[in-house]
Design a protein around this motif. Structure first.
Motif, mmCIF file in Angstrom:
data_model
loop_
_atom_site.group_PDB
_atom_site.id
_atom_site.type_symbol
_atom_site.label_atom_id
_atom_site.label_comp_id
_atom_site.label_asym_id
_atom_site.label_seq_id
_atom_site.Cartn_x
_atom_site.Cartn_y
_atom_site.Cartn_z
ATOM 1 N N ALA A 1 110.428 68.068 44.221
ATOM 2 C CA ALA A 1 110.719 67.867 45.635
ATOM 3 C C ALA A 1 111.956 66.987 45.753
ATOM 4 C CB ALA A 1 109.535 67.209 46.349
ATOM 5 N N LEU A 2 112.750 67.235 46.782
ATOM 6 C CA LEU A 2 113.935 66.439 47.076
ATOM 7 C C LEU A 2 113.867 66.033 48.538
ATOM 8 C CD1 LEU A 2 116.834 65.350 46.531
ATOM 9 C CD2 LEU A 2 117.669 67.636 47.093
ATOM 10 N N ILE A 3 113.965 64.735 48.794
ATOM 11 C CA ILE A 3 113.930 64.209 50.163
ATOM 12 C C ILE A 3 115.263 63.525 50.446
ATOM 13 C CG2 ILE A 3 112.718 62.699 51.793
ATOM 14 C CD1 ILE A 3 110.277 62.884 49.940
ATOM 15 N N ARG A 4 115.899 63.885 51.559
ATOM 16 C CA ARG A 4 117.183 63.290 51.933
ATOM 17 C C ARG A 4 117.078 62.633 53.308
ATOM 18 N NH1 ARG A 4 121.410 64.547 48.804
ATOM 19 N NH2 ARG A 4 121.334 66.438 47.528
ATOM 20 N N LEU A 5 117.785 61.530 53.459
ATOM 21 C CA LEU A 5 117.949 60.883 54.750
ATOM 22 C C LEU A 5 119.426 60.575 54.893
ATOM 23 C CD1 LEU A 5 116.128 59.853 57.110
ATOM 24 C CD2 LEU A 5 116.367 57.580 56.110
ATOM 25 N N GLU A 6 120.126 61.331 55.743
ATOM 26 C CA GLU A 6 121.578 61.200 55.863
ATOM 27 C C GLU A 6 121.972 60.895 57.298
ATOM 28 O OE1 GLU A 6 123.719 64.521 54.334
ATOM 29 O OE2 GLU A 6 122.971 64.279 52.280
ATOM 30 N N THR A 7 122.969 60.038 57.451
ATOM 31 C CA THR A 7 123.522 59.722 58.758
ATOM 32 C C THR A 7 124.780 60.542 58.998
ATOM 33 O OG1 THR A 7 124.966 57.977 57.917
ATOM 34 C CG2 THR A 7 122.711 57.359 58.473
ATOM 35 N N GLY A 8 125.284 60.472 60.221
ATOM 36 C CA GLY A 8 126.531 61.147 60.529
ATOM 37 C C GLY A 8 126.305 62.515 61.128
ATOM 38 N N ASN A 9 127.160 62.904 62.058
ATOM 39 C CA ASN A 9 127.073 64.188 62.733
ATOM 40 C C ASN A 9 128.103 65.152 62.177
ATOM 41 O OD1 ASN A 9 125.070 63.230 64.603
ATOM 42 N ND2 ASN A 9 126.714 62.170 65.699
ATOM 43 N N GLU A 10 127.875 66.429 62.414
ATOM 44 C CA GLU A 10 128.904 67.402 62.085
ATOM 45 C C GLU A 10 130.104 67.154 63.006
ATOM 46 O OE1 GLU A 10 128.757 69.637 59.603
ATOM 47 O OE2 GLU A 10 126.853 68.706 59.092
ATOM 48 N N PRO A 11 131.332 67.231 62.484
ATOM 49 C CA PRO A 11 132.500 66.983 63.344
ATOM 50 C C PRO A 11 132.653 68.075 64.394
ATOM 51 C CG PRO A 11 133.192 67.837 61.225
ATOM 52 C CD PRO A 11 131.715 67.571 61.118
ATOM 53 N N MET A 12 133.086 67.680 65.578
ATOM 54 C CA MET A 12 133.355 68.619 66.663
ATOM 55 C C MET A 12 134.855 68.617 66.937
ATOM 56 S SD MET A 12 130.440 69.861 67.331
ATOM 57 C CE MET A 12 130.801 70.724 68.857
ATOM 58 N N PRO A 13 135.583 69.579 66.375
ATOM 59 C CA PRO A 13 137.038 69.560 66.518
ATOM 60 C C PRO A 13 137.483 69.822 67.957
ATOM 61 C CG PRO A 13 136.320 71.592 65.501
ATOM 62 C CD PRO A 13 135.106 70.723 65.598
ATOM 63 N N GLN A 14 138.661 69.361 68.273
ATOM 64 C CA GLN A 14 139.228 69.587 69.597
ATOM 65 C C GLN A 14 139.528 71.079 69.781
ATOM 66 O OE1 GLN A 14 142.593 66.988 70.129
ATOM 67 N NE2 GLN A 14 141.613 65.336 68.973
ATOM 68 N N ALA A 15 139.574 71.495 71.023
ATOM 69 C CA ALA A 15 139.790 72.910 71.319
ATOM 70 C C ALA A 15 141.206 73.358 70.965
ATOM 71 C CB ALA A 15 139.529 73.175 72.805
ATOM 72 N N LYS A 16 142.138 72.429 70.905
ATOM 73 C CA LYS A 16 143.527 72.780 70.639
ATOM 74 C C LYS A 16 143.682 73.332 69.223
ATOM 75 C CE LYS A 16 148.181 70.813 70.534
ATOM 76 N NZ LYS A 16 148.987 69.573 70.711
ATOM 77 N N THR A 17 144.351 74.461 69.126
ATOM 78 C CA THR A 17 144.565 75.068 67.820
ATOM 79 C C THR A 17 145.382 74.135 66.929
ATOM 80 O OG1 THR A 17 144.514 77.280 68.787
ATOM 81 C CG2 THR A 17 145.519 77.060 66.606
ATOM 82 N N GLY A 18 144.921 73.965 65.693
ATOM 83 C CA GLY A 18 145.596 73.075 64.758
ATOM 84 C C GLY A 18 144.992 71.690 64.679
ATOM 85 N N ALA A 19 144.078 71.360 65.607
ATOM 86 C CA ALA A 19 143.457 70.033 65.591
ATOM 87 C C ALA A 19 142.469 69.920 64.434
ATOM 88 C CB ALA A 19 142.742 69.777 66.917
ATOM 89 N N GLU A 20 142.370 68.724 63.868
ATOM 90 C CA GLU A 20 141.448 68.461 62.776
ATOM 91 C C GLU A 20 140.635 67.206 63.059
ATOM 92 O OE1 GLU A 20 143.327 68.337 58.996
ATOM 93 O OE2 GLU A 20 144.326 70.278 59.219
ATOM 94 N N GLN A 21 139.430 67.170 62.525
ATOM 95 C CA GLN A 21 138.555 66.018 62.724
ATOM 96 C C GLN A 21 137.625 65.890 61.526
ATOM 97 O OE1 GLN A 21 136.570 66.013 66.480
ATOM 98 N NE2 GLN A 21 135.249 64.269 65.977
ATOM 99 N N SER A 22 137.241 64.652 61.198
ATOM 100 C CA SER A 22 136.310 64.427 60.100
ATOM 101 C C SER A 22 135.293 63.374 60.516
ATOM 102 C CB SER A 22 137.049 63.979 58.832
ATOM 103 O OG SER A 22 137.701 62.735 59.046
ATOM 104 N N GLU A 23 134.144 63.382 59.843
ATOM 105 C CA GLU A 23 133.044 62.473 60.153
ATOM 106 C C GLU A 23 132.433 62.011 58.832
ATOM 107 O OE1 GLU A 23 130.221 60.528 62.758
ATOM 108 O OE2 GLU A 23 132.027 61.673 63.261
ATOM 109 N N LEU A 24 132.376 60.693 58.621
ATOM 110 C CA LEU A 24 131.776 60.156 57.416
ATOM 111 C C LEU A 24 130.265 60.323 57.461
ATOM 112 C CD1 LEU A 24 133.816 56.857 56.932
ATOM 113 C CD2 LEU A 24 134.160 59.065 55.798
#
Length: 307
Positions: free
Chosen positions: A43-66
């Motif tokens: 069995a493997l149990i994980r507890l992770e923080t942080g959300n999936e990044p939500m990039p801006q609508a503008k083409t070419g925009a980038e975003q990251s989330e730790l």
């Protein structure tokens, strides 16, 4: 069985004690993996923080989330396998570890986002082994520390199109102490009683060093499909001569095919079945030669396209 249950409870309690203080600050998500096969169960149990990044609508925009968190690996085999028979790519010890990395996303074209996840897991195990030096009646207890390091990488696009192929890669280094094989020691019986045989370990545990490279190609008919397929070759370099260097000793090739089924619409729950074939590329005949088998898994996912 009591000792196994005791390890379960103590491990989960320690995991909760470390993880709970983070809940108020980061709202972590819990992931669970239960894997069952005729050879191995864990069995493997994980507890992770942080959300999936939500990039801006503008083409070419980038975003990251730790992202970071903790994980717990729990082997479910009640009897420990000695190093001579245990599979080199499957941990036989408990591991409590820390995980960290980054989720990223970019808007490359209108209506399409490229996303990815890069994570590193590092875990340790402290274990005491009991053995009887020279086969004598006096036992000896000695401790050993094992280490687990895994790198996970995936990249995928969300566009609403059907027939997507997703790449994923996991590479794991394992340095793990495993019990020495037991031998039968004849114990002379009292007058009028027969001799008996006592199976004991007469030497300290030995370590296996292994490097497991596990890429995957995943086919997803559509983003809303209730099933998908995965093909995952795996190559393992390993050395069970009590050395940390996994190379120049033995090698094993495994071919896996998986069917993933998602019983709920948000894909948070997954059940999957797989078939595999193990082939010894370099090593001794006693390692098992070619093996065929099946595997089953139940998952509550928090990492996209982990298999």
């Amino acid at each position: 069985m009591g000792s196994v249950m005791g390890r379960w409870l103590s491990g989960i309690a320690l995991f909760a004690a470390i993880a709970v203080p983070r809940v108020d600050a980061a709202e972590p998500a819990m992931g669970v993996l239960l894997s069952v096969s005729p050879v191995y169960r864990y069995a493997l149990i994980r507890l992770e923080t942080g959300n999936e990044p939500m990039p801006q609508a503008k083409t070419g925009a980038e975003q990251s989330e730790l992202r970071d968190g903790f994980f717990l690996i729990v082997p479910l085999n009640e009897n420990e396998e000695p190093i001579e028979t245990a599979h080199p790519d499957q941990p036989a010890r408990w591991y409590l570890g820390y995980t960290f990395g980054k989720a990223r996303a970019a808007s490359r074209r209108p209506g399409e986002m490229e996303q990815g996840l890069s994570m590193i897991d590092f875990g340790v195990n402290y274990q005491e082994f009991v053995f009887y030096p020279g086969g004598g009646s006096a036992s000896c207890r000695k401790a050993a520390i094992s280490a687990y390091l895994s790198i996970y990488e995936t990249s995928y696009a969300t566009s609403g199109r059907s027939g997507s192929f997703i790449s994923s890669l996991r590479a794991t280094y394992l340095y793990e102490h495993r019990a020495a094989g037991k031998i039968g020691m004849v114990v002379p019986g009292a007058v009028g009683h027969p001799d008996t045989v006592n199976n004991i370990a007469v030497s300290f545990a030995s370590a296996v060093g292994a490097l497991i490279v596990h890429p995957a190609v995943i086919y997803e008919p559509s983003e809303t499909a209730a099933f998908r397929f995965a093909f995952t070759p795996q190559y393992t370099f390993y050395n069970n001569q009590n050395k940390g260097n996994p190379f120049l000793d033995k090698e094993r090739l495994r071919m896996e095919g998986w069917l993933h089924f998602f019983p709920v619409a948000d894909h948070s729950i997954r059940v999957q079945a797989g078939v595999y074939s193990d082939r010894i590329v370099r090593g001794e005949v006693t390692d098992g030669g070619t093996e065929l088998g099946v595997m089953f898994q139940f998952r509550r996912d928090i990492r996209p396209f982990d298999w």
